[in-house]
Motif scaffolding. Structure first.
Motif, PDB file in Angstrom:
ATOM      1  N   ALA A 173       8.368 -20.501   5.885  1.00  0.00           N
ATOM      2  CA  ALA A 173       9.617 -19.686   5.849  1.00  0.00           C
ATOM      3  C   ALA A 173      10.537 -20.501   5.109  1.00  0.00           C
ATOM      4  O   ALA A 173      11.567 -19.646   4.140  1.00  0.00           O
ATOM      5  N   VAL A 174      10.456 -21.537   4.344  1.00  0.00           N
ATOM      6  CA  VAL A 174      10.989 -22.082   2.885  1.00  0.00           C
ATOM      7  C   VAL A 174       9.996 -21.457   2.377  1.00  0.00           C
ATOM      8  O   VAL A 174      10.551 -21.193   1.192  1.00  0.00           O
ATOM      9  N   ASN A 175       8.512 -22.061   1.824  1.00  0.00           N
ATOM     10  CA  ASN A 175       8.268 -21.172   0.905  1.00  0.00           C
ATOM     11  C   ASN A 175       8.712 -19.648   0.708  1.00  0.00           C
ATOM     12  O   ASN A 175       8.833 -19.341  -0.210  1.00  0.00           O
ATOM     13  N   ASP A 176       8.273 -19.081   1.578  1.00  0.00           N
ATOM     14  CA  ASP A 176       9.469 -17.814   1.162  1.00  0.00           C
ATOM     15  C   ASP A 176      10.765 -17.492   0.699  1.00  0.00           C
ATOM     16  O   ASP A 176      11.152 -16.199   0.222  1.00  0.00           O
ATOM     17  N   THR A 177      10.736 -17.915   1.503  1.00  0.00           N
ATOM     18  CA  THR A 177      12.688 -18.260   1.029  1.00  0.00           C
ATOM     19  C   THR A 177      12.885 -19.372  -0.354  1.00  0.00           C
ATOM     20  O   THR A 177      14.454 -17.971  -0.952  1.00  0.00           O
ATOM     21  N   CYS A 187      10.242 -25.590  -3.982  1.00  0.00           N
ATOM     22  CA  CYS A 187      11.354 -26.748  -3.159  1.00  0.00           C
ATOM     23  C   CYS A 187      10.413 -26.480  -2.296  1.00  0.00           C
ATOM     24  O   CYS A 187      10.098 -27.859  -0.829  1.00  0.00           O
ATOM     25  N   GLY A 188       9.561 -25.840  -1.317  1.00  0.00           N
ATOM     26  CA  GLY A 188       8.194 -25.992  -0.456  1.00  0.00           C
ATOM     27  C   GLY A 188       7.901 -27.866  -0.742  1.00  0.00           C
ATOM     28  O   GLY A 188       7.402 -28.556  -0.089  1.00  0.00           O
ATOM     29  N   ASP A 189       7.344 -27.843  -2.126  1.00  0.00           N
ATOM     30  CA  ASP A 189       6.625 -28.634  -2.260  1.00  0.00           C
ATOM     31  C   ASP A 189       7.001 -29.930  -2.552  1.00  0.00           C
ATOM     32  O   ASP A 189       6.302 -31.001  -1.878  1.00  0.00           O
ATOM     33  N   ARG A 190       8.529 -30.133  -2.654  1.00  0.00           N
ATOM     34  CA  ARG A 190       9.360 -30.566  -2.417  1.00  0.00           C
ATOM     35  C   ARG A 190       9.554 -31.703  -1.170  1.00  0.00           C
ATOM     36  O   ARG A 190       9.356 -32.521  -0.594  1.00  0.00           O
ATOM     37  N   VAL A 191       9.651 -30.567  -0.047  1.00  0.00           N
ATOM     38  CA  VAL A 191       9.384 -30.723   0.874  1.00  0.00           C
ATOM     39  C   VAL A 191       8.403 -31.379   1.714  1.00  0.00           C
ATOM     40  O   VAL A 191       8.496 -32.383   2.010  1.00  0.00           O
ATOM     41  N   LEU A 192       7.073 -30.961   1.500  1.00  0.00           N
ATOM     42  CA  LEU A 192       5.939 -31.543   1.745  1.00  0.00           C
ATOM     43  C   LEU A 192       6.264 -33.492   0.743  1.00  0.00           C
ATOM     44  O   LEU A 192       5.282 -34.026   1.878  1.00  0.00           O
ATOM     45  N   ASP A 233       2.765 -31.139  11.890  1.00  0.00           N
ATOM     46  CA  ASP A 233       2.326 -30.062  11.423  1.00  0.00           C
ATOM     47  C   ASP A 233       4.292 -29.756  10.915  1.00  0.00           C
ATOM     48  O   ASP A 233       4.580 -29.742  12.172  1.00  0.00           O
ATOM     49  N   LEU A 234       4.399 -28.987   9.856  1.00  0.00           N
ATOM     50  CA  LEU A 234       5.814 -28.843   9.620  1.00  0.00           C
ATOM     51  C   LEU A 234       5.892 -27.506  10.261  1.00  0.00           C
ATOM     52  O   LEU A 234       5.115 -26.432  10.431  1.00  0.00           O
ATOM     53  N   ASP A 235       7.266 -27.343  10.850  1.00  0.00           N
ATOM     54  CA  ASP A 235       7.113 -26.284  11.663  1.00  0.00           C
ATOM     55  C   ASP A 235       8.527 -24.839  10.777  1.00  0.00           C
ATOM     56  O   ASP A 235       8.874 -25.157  10.078  1.00  0.00           O
ATOM     57  N   VAL A 284      17.751 -28.170   1.416  1.00  0.00           N
ATOM     58  CA  VAL A 284      16.669 -27.740   2.416  1.00  0.00           C
ATOM     59  C   VAL A 284      15.522 -28.540   3.724  1.00  0.00           C
ATOM     60  O   VAL A 284      15.412 -29.421   3.525  1.00  0.00           O
ATOM     61  N   GLY A 285      15.782 -28.608   4.552  1.00  0.00           N
ATOM     62  CA  GLY A 285      15.328 -29.738   5.779  1.00  0.00           C
ATOM     63  C   GLY A 285      14.247 -29.027   6.243  1.00  0.00           C
ATOM     64  O   GLY A 285      14.470 -27.571   7.142  1.00  0.00           O
ATOM     65  N   VAL A 286      13.813 -29.625   7.184  1.00  0.00           N
ATOM     66  CA  VAL A 286      12.676 -28.568   8.495  1.00  0.00           C
ATOM     67  C   VAL A 286      12.305 -29.643   9.302  1.00  0.00           C
ATOM     68  O   VAL A 286      12.891 -31.476   9.592  1.00  0.00           O
ATOM     69  N   THR A 287      12.076 -29.441  10.256  1.00  0.00           N
ATOM     70  CA  THR A 287      10.767 -30.197  11.844  1.00  0.00           C
ATOM     71  C   THR A 287       9.986 -30.066  11.673  1.00  0.00           C
ATOM     72  O   THR A 287       9.358 -29.976  11.149  1.00  0.00           O
TER      73      THR A 287
END
Length: 289
Positions: A141-145, A150-155, A135-137, A217-220
């Motif tokens: 916040a990525v979608n909201d910010t 952009c969230g889709d690109r992260v996924l 699960d992405l941490d 943008v990055g996520v863990t």
């Protein structure tokens, strides 16, 4: 741009009329299907002759109106191009039923089907099977910010990481909004953990560039891992539940980590082992009194 000719205007009007007619029919049929008895296998195929319409024109119409479930056959002449189109459409529809449209990974339905098959295979052959749920941490916040695009690109980026670390016979799936799964047939707990560590390391370093966002943008990720040795029969629900519980523990411990669930084969003594032990006790000590 040159002015539209009378022929082009007439052609465009014909297309609009066909689009409107099919859209009205689709809406009416959708309402009927929703009101029908659930689980019914009855149905019909509806045919409508469209004189003068070519296959190329039909392709344009289904793209404009998103009528991908509508099929076309010729009224006369060579049916080969139409049958080839029909085959491609059926293949595309079959692919859509098994894959997530955004990432191209297997969807929840395909994931559960494959996991059930692999659990049965593991039990029959007594081989290891591992399941990781990731699960992405703080993905909200990525979608909201930065916005959902952009969230889709992260996924999509995380999906690429999963594909890059799985073997040919592993299955990577998107099973929720920001939740992914990896089925690892034949992998014991240590081997699966090593794979996940490499995957999480790469995800930490992956940066996505989004339009209108100054910095990448990055996520863990957090991950729950469960493994069976194939010594006992496990249901899909229980196996997923154990991985989910480990995932929740990873989140509670601070995220960006892997937590391993207990090996279910070691938690419970298989019934066959219990019977064998009882038989030995009877032979050496006699029946209980």
């Amino acid at each position: 741009m040159p002015p539209t000719s009378p022929y082009e205007a007439s052609h465009a009007e014909d297309r609009r009329e066909i689009l409107d007619e099919i859209a009205r029919l689709r809406d009416a049929l959708t309402r009927k299907i929703r009101s029908s008895v659930k689980g019914s296998t009855d149905g019909i195929i509806i045919a409508r002759l469209c004189a003068g319409l070519t296959l190329d024109e039909w392709d344009e119409i289904i793209q404009d109106g998103h009528f991908m479930h509508w099929l076309a056959l010729p009224a006369s002449g060579d049916a080969t191009p139409h049958l080839a189109r029909l085959q491609r459409t059926l293949e595309e529809l079959a692919h859509q039923t098994r894959h997530d449209p955004l990432t191209g990974l297997a969807n929840r339905r395909a994931f559960e089907k494959v996991l059930k098959m692999e659990l049965e295979r593991s039990y029959r052959s007594g081989t290891s099977l591992s399941l990781a749920i990731l699960d992405l941490d703080d993905f909200k916040a990525v979608n909201d910010t930065y916005g959902h695009l952009c969230g889709d690109r992260v996924l999509v980026g995380i999906a690429g990481t999963l594909l890059g670390h799985k073997r040919g016979y592993d299955l990577a799936a998107r099973i929720g909004g920001e939740e992914f799964a990896l089925i690892l047939p034949g992998s014991g707990l240590m081997q699966a953990e090593t794979t996940l560590m490499r995957l999480l390391d790469e995800s930490r370093g992956r940066q996505v560039t989004c339009e209108g966002v100054a910095d990448p943008v990055g996520v863990t990720c957090s991950a729950g891992l469960v493994c069976t040795k194939g010594k006992m029969h496990l249901t899909v629900e229980r196996f997923i539940g154990m991985a989910d519980k480990a995932l929740y523990e990873a989140k509670a411990q601070g995220k960006n980590r892997i937590v391993k669930a207990p090996i279910p084969d070691l938690l419970e003594t298989p019934q066959a082992t219990l019977v064998h032990a009882q038989e030995k006790q009877f032979l050496f000590t006699g029946p209980d009194t």
